[in-house]
Design an enzyme around this catalytic site. Structure first.
Site, PDB file in Angstrom:
ATOM      1  N   TYR A  91      30.229  -9.589 -27.547  1.00 56.84           N
ATOM      2  CA  TYR A  91      29.886 -11.011 -27.600  1.00 56.84           C
ATOM      3  C   TYR A  91      28.425 -11.174 -28.001  1.00 56.84           C
ATOM      4  CZ  TYR A  91      34.337 -12.025 -25.375  1.00 56.84           C
ATOM      5  OH  TYR A  91      35.684 -12.134 -25.115  1.00 56.84           O
ATOM      6  N   ASN A 114      39.529 -20.495 -30.568  1.00 55.26           N
ATOM      7  CA  ASN A 114      39.917 -20.090 -31.917  1.00 55.26           C
ATOM      8  C   ASN A 114      41.352 -20.558 -32.186  1.00 55.26           C
ATOM      9  OD1 ASN A 114      40.641 -18.785 -34.276  1.00 55.26           O
ATOM     10  ND2 ASN A 114      40.473 -16.719 -33.431  1.00 55.26           N
ATOM     11  N   HIS A 123      40.300 -11.000 -31.326  1.00 54.22           N
ATOM     12  CA  HIS A 123      40.695  -9.850 -30.510  1.00 54.22           C
ATOM     13  C   HIS A 123      39.731  -8.674 -30.697  1.00 54.22           C
ATOM     14  CE1 HIS A 123      42.736  -9.199 -34.400  1.00 54.22           C
ATOM     15  NE2 HIS A 123      42.592  -7.906 -34.148  1.00 54.22           N
TER      16      HIS A 123
END
Length: 152
Positions: A91, A114, A123
């Site tokens: 992230y 998303n 993913h």
């Protein structure tokens, strides 16, 4: 008002509803059952490319995408699309790619919202220490997708 087209795809990780305009994919979601369908050429091409992806023949998608979201979310989704097949990013790395290293939570929120999973590969975003964290479709699907891509 623009017409919304809808089709379904039975993937190895569950049934997916695909929505599109006359020019682009606008949403994909996992669902339990089929509803009314009115697929167009955009959806048919998406289904072909998803088949190729799940059978190991396709590593990136060549489809027009039109996700709806904030400017920041679209920036995050653009960064996600630059993560190569079979690779992951944290992230924090995605936050840095958007120009704000401290925006990890905002990146997580953009991932959660998303509207076009798999095609916009949220993913591929994992926790800093390599842990699997959040996936709207369920962590088991995220794990399956990452293992599928690791097989190359």
């Amino acid at each position: 008002m623009e017409q919304v087209f809808r089709g379904y795809y039975q993937s190895p990780i569950g049934l997916m509803e695909i929505q599109a305009s006359d020019k682009a994919i606008t949403a994909i979601r996992f669902c339990e059952e089929r509803g009314a369908e009115n697929p167009n050429a955009v959806i048919r091409e998406c289904i072909t490319q998803l088949d190729e992806y799940f059978s190991g023949k396709r590593k990136d998608f060549q489809l027009n995408l039109a996700p709806k979201g904030s400017a920041f979310s679209r920036k995050v989704w653009g960064a996600l699309c630059s993560i190569p097949f079979g690779e992951t990013r944290s992230y924090q790395q995605i936050a840095a790619a958007t120009g704000n290293e401290k925006a990890c939570r905002a990146v997580g929120n953009a991932n959660r919202n998303n509207p076009i999973p798999i095609l916009i590969p949220c993913h591929r975003v994992i926790g800093k220490g390599g842990t699997l964290t959040g996936y709207n479709g369920g962590l088991w699907r995220k794990e399956w997708l990452l293992k599928h891509e690791a097989r190359g």
